[in-house]
Scaffold this active site. Sequence first.
Site, mmCIF file in Angstrom:
data_model
loop_
_atom_site.group_PDB
_atom_site.id
_atom_site.type_symbol
_atom_site.label_atom_id
_atom_site.label_comp_id
_atom_site.label_asym_id
_atom_site.label_seq_id
_atom_site.Cartn_x
_atom_site.Cartn_y
_atom_site.Cartn_z
ATOM 1 C CE1 TYR A 4 -2.898 2.892 0.143
ATOM 2 C CE2 TYR A 4 -2.334 3.095 2.876
ATOM 3 C CZ TYR A 4 -3.092 3.202 1.792
ATOM 4 O OH TYR A 4 -4.448 4.774 1.605
ATOM 5 C CG ASP B 7 -4.108 1.913 -3.412
ATOM 6 O OD1 ASP B 7 -3.232 2.110 -4.509
ATOM 7 O OD2 ASP B 7 -4.756 2.329 -2.230
#
Length: 262
Positions: free
Chosen positions: A108, A149
């Site tokens: 992330y 992400d």
Amino acid sequence: MAVSVSTFNVNSIRSRVDLIVRWLTEKRAVDILCLQEIKCESEQFPFEAFESLGYHCAVNGQKRLNGVAICSKLPLSSVKTLFGNDTLDREKRLIEAQVGDTILLNCYIPRGGMEGEERYDYKMAFYDALRNYCKSLLDAGRNVLLTGDFNVALTDLDVYDPDVFEGAVGFLPEEKRKLKRLIETGFCDCYRRLHPKSRAFTWWDYRSAGIWRDEGMRIDYIFASGDLCEACLSAEVDLWTRRRRTPTPSDHAPLVATFSQL
């Protein structure tokens, strides 16, 4: 045997667990689920909900912020949550596990900020550290699947309107250069390889109800090295969870890729 892999920023796993379980049971029973922004400490992760569906879960959690997890129907080994690097270990943003002969990295990336802000510098440093770590694995001849992400839309095809995003966080020139350099260590972008000219997004702003006009960004990726890239049979965004009104969805949708083998 084909293996399906999904990356999904859930924006709080405890708020989203019922929705995810419905997706896995009613729509798509993926083999490996890589989750970001779980927003809970490791011991607060809803293990039972996933274990009841046959998943083994490895978690690198953080209170109220960040956090990543890997839930897999295939055995996980050599789980790693600390990487001996101050930038990668500063917050709970990275987890590694081995599935068969493949190293699976789930990350992330920090959202960042505008140039000159500390948040911008942290994002740039995180990209550099992640690139160096991935390069060490690839140089050692490992098969690597990098998911997560990445908080960057790489090209004009990855946003619904490049003019709208010009000068915005997530579409800044240096951010795109950092992501491109990461890919160039030896990865392919599974979705873009199979859909070289298509637009498909993985994030839509809650505030503008952009999902209903498809005004989004593609900032979630599955990157594969070498033979894994050739083994990727399909890659698509699954909108089923994002188009729910109840349970309340994440602002992201899962990206799912299928591989002939890992």
